[in-house]
Design a protein around this motif. Structure first.
Motif, PDB file in Angstrom:
ATOM      1  N   ASP A  16       0.843  -1.183   0.000  1.00  0.00           N
ATOM      2  CA  ASP A  16       0.000   0.000   0.000  1.00  0.00           C
ATOM      3  C   ASP A  16       0.885   1.243   0.000  1.00  0.00           C
ATOM      4  OD1 ASP A  16      -1.748   2.039   0.555  1.00  0.00           O
ATOM      5  OD2 ASP A  16      -2.751   1.028   2.221  1.00  0.00           O
ATOM      6  N   ALA A  17       0.760   2.059  -1.041  1.00  0.00           N
ATOM      7  CA  ALA A  17       1.596   3.269  -1.152  1.00  0.00           C
ATOM      8  C   ALA A  17       1.400   4.207   0.038  1.00  0.00           C
ATOM      9  CB  ALA A  17       1.281   3.998  -2.454  1.00  0.00           C
ATOM     10  N   LEU A  18       0.209   4.175   0.648  1.00  0.00           N
ATOM     11  CA  LEU A  18      -0.063   5.054   1.798  1.00  0.00           C
ATOM     12  C   LEU A  18       0.778   4.670   3.013  1.00  0.00           C
ATOM     13  CD1 LEU A  18      -3.949   5.373   1.640  1.00  0.00           C
ATOM     14  CD2 LEU A  18      -2.308   7.216   1.345  1.00  0.00           C
ATOM     15  N   SER A  21      -6.009   9.839  -3.393  1.00  0.00           N
ATOM     16  CA  SER A  21      -5.087  10.853  -3.926  1.00  0.00           C
ATOM     17  C   SER A  21      -4.643  11.869  -2.874  1.00  0.00           C
ATOM     18  CB  SER A  21      -5.677  11.547  -5.153  1.00  0.00           C
ATOM     19  OG  SER A  21      -6.900  12.163  -4.841  1.00  0.00           O
ATOM     20  N   THR A  22      -5.585  12.402  -2.083  1.00  0.00           N
ATOM     21  CA  THR A  22      -5.186  13.436  -1.119  1.00  0.00           C
ATOM     22  C   THR A  22      -4.288  12.885  -0.015  1.00  0.00           C
ATOM     23  OG1 THR A  22      -7.145  14.713  -1.648  1.00  0.00           O
ATOM     24  CG2 THR A  22      -6.030  15.278   0.387  1.00  0.00           C
ATOM     25  N   PRO A  23      -4.686  11.790   0.688  1.00  0.00           N
ATOM     26  CA  PRO A  23      -3.768  11.279   1.714  1.00  0.00           C
ATOM     27  C   PRO A  23      -2.408  10.856   1.158  1.00  0.00           C
ATOM     28  CG  PRO A  23      -5.695   9.826   1.484  1.00  0.00           C
ATOM     29  CD  PRO A  23      -5.966  11.059   0.682  1.00  0.00           C
ATOM     30  N   LEU A  24      -2.403  10.343  -0.073  1.00  0.00           N
ATOM     31  CA  LEU A  24      -1.124   9.905  -0.650  1.00  0.00           C
ATOM     32  C   LEU A  24      -0.224  11.104  -0.949  1.00  0.00           C
ATOM     33  CD1 LEU A  24       0.680   7.629  -1.567  1.00  0.00           C
ATOM     34  CD2 LEU A  24      -0.443   7.698  -3.793  1.00  0.00           C
ATOM     35  N   PHE A  65       1.336  13.389 -11.676  1.00  0.00           N
ATOM     36  CA  PHE A  65       0.169  12.579 -11.333  1.00  0.00           C
ATOM     37  C   PHE A  65      -0.976  12.807 -12.305  1.00  0.00           C
ATOM     38  CE2 PHE A  65       1.775  13.208  -6.814  1.00  0.00           C
ATOM     39  CZ  PHE A  65       2.375  11.957  -6.768  1.00  0.00           C
ATOM     40  N   MET A  66      -1.683  11.714 -12.562  1.00  0.00           N
ATOM     41  CA  MET A  66      -2.986  11.787 -13.207  1.00  0.00           C
ATOM     42  C   MET A  66      -4.000  11.750 -12.072  1.00  0.00           C
ATOM     43  SD  MET A  66      -4.806  10.997 -16.199  1.00  0.00           S
ATOM     44  CE  MET A  66      -3.937   9.764 -17.137  1.00  0.00           C
ATOM     45  N   LEU A  67      -4.837  12.775 -11.993  1.00  0.00           N
ATOM     46  CA  LEU A  67      -5.813  12.885 -10.911  1.00  0.00           C
ATOM     47  C   LEU A  67      -7.155  13.321 -11.484  1.00  0.00           C
ATOM     48  CD1 LEU A  67      -3.525  14.993  -8.574  1.00  0.00           C
ATOM     49  CD2 LEU A  67      -4.285  12.693  -8.045  1.00  0.00           C
ATOM     50  N   GLY A 110       2.292   8.623 -11.106  1.00  0.00           N
ATOM     51  CA  GLY A 110       1.166   7.772 -10.741  1.00  0.00           C
ATOM     52  C   GLY A 110      -0.148   8.213 -11.351  1.00  0.00           C
ATOM     53  N   ASN A 111      -0.951   7.211 -11.725  1.00  0.00           N
ATOM     54  CA  ASN A 111      -2.346   7.429 -12.103  1.00  0.00           C
ATOM     55  C   ASN A 111      -3.114   7.098 -10.831  1.00  0.00           C
ATOM     56  OD1 ASN A 111      -4.937   7.335 -13.141  1.00  0.00           O
ATOM     57  ND2 ASN A 111      -4.595   5.445 -14.308  1.00  0.00           N
TER      58      ASN A 111
END
Length: 266
Positions: A86-88, A113-116, A132-134, A106-107
């Motif tokens: 998990d990236a988080l 997205s926000t916590p990461l 990033f793609m967001l 990252g996509n």
């Protein structure tokens, strides 16, 4: 090779549009001596182009079903390293990257997205840039300016650490399955020198969080648990303004004022 179905619980939407992939790779412009980190490579749409640059590439993928697919496609490449997890929760120190060297790509699924981004900002000293793609709305918030409805906690805390460049939009048709929203590509570049360094950036986070908890109210009201009217005035800020009317420098002055308070509450 069996088809991997995108999973709702991971917020997966796989990128398949060759034109968009090429445009993202051009924006990143990876070089042979780069240290790249791709978060959520999916089926490897960007991974292939990133490796073609000759750079060293680590990827972090949570979905166990994708691991064998990625391993089969790229496992033979000595510059490719797969980290399942998990990236988080990922400890970026494990990568042993030199300070300011890591280029993150990252996509990102909307739900993390926000916590990461906040997790990555905690490691900003290691990072050279991030692409990033967001969801388009998130990029609009990242790139927002004071006074706009998009200006808020995310804009301020990211712009405290990084220069934000809104690169381009990507329509739903570039993905499979097509999401219900538009996406956009953003570049975040950590500042070599913070333009407005706070005495304690955790106090800045607190002030910003409290201020925007009720963004329609004046600062005098939203910050009353932290700073009284005199303290707000001492920071050179008008307490009758609403939080979205203040720029980053003003929030830093409020946080520094909080740092000077006799006992700033925990």
């Amino acid at each position: 090779m069996h088809q991997h179905r995108a999973r709702k619980r991971f917020g997966q939407n796989f990128l398949h549009d060759a034109g968009v992939i090429h445009r993202i790779l051009r924006a990143i412009h990876a070089r042979e001596d780069d240290r790249l980190l791709e978060i959520g490579p999916g089926q490897g749409a960007l991974t292939e182009g990133l490796l073609a640059s000759g750079a060293q590439l680590d990827v972090i993928e949570l979905d166990l079903d994708l691991i064998p697919i990625l391993q089969a496609r790229f496992g033979d490449n000595p510059r490719f390293r797969l980290n399942q997890g998990d990236a988080l929760k990922f400890d970026f120190a494990r990568l042993q990257a030199a300070p300011g060297s890591l280029r993150v790509v990252g996509n990102l699924p909307y739900n993390i997205s926000t916590p990461l981004i906040f997790h990555l900002l905690d490691n900003a000293a290691l990072i050279r840039d991030m692409h990033f793609m967001l969801q388009k709305e998130v990029v609009e918030r990242l790139a927002a300016e004071p006074g706009s409805g998009d200006w808020g906690r995310l804009s301020i805390m990211v712009q405290y650490h990084c220069r934000v460049e809104y690169l381009f939009n990507v329509g739903p048709g570039a993905f499979n399955p097509a999401p219900k929203v538009d996406s956009a590509i953003v570049r975040l570049v950590p500042h070599a020198q913070l333009p407005h360094p706070a005495r304690d950036h955790r106090l800045l986070e607190r002030v910003v969080r409290e201020a925007f908890n009720q963004r329609r109210k004046t600062l005098r009201n939203t910050l009353k648990g932290l700073l009284d009217s005199e303290a707000i005035a001492a920071a050179g800020v008008d307490g009758s303004l609403r939080p979205e009317q203040l720029d980053l420098a003003a929030f830093v002055r409020l946080a520094d004022q909080l740092a000077l308070q006799p006992q700033s509450p925990a």
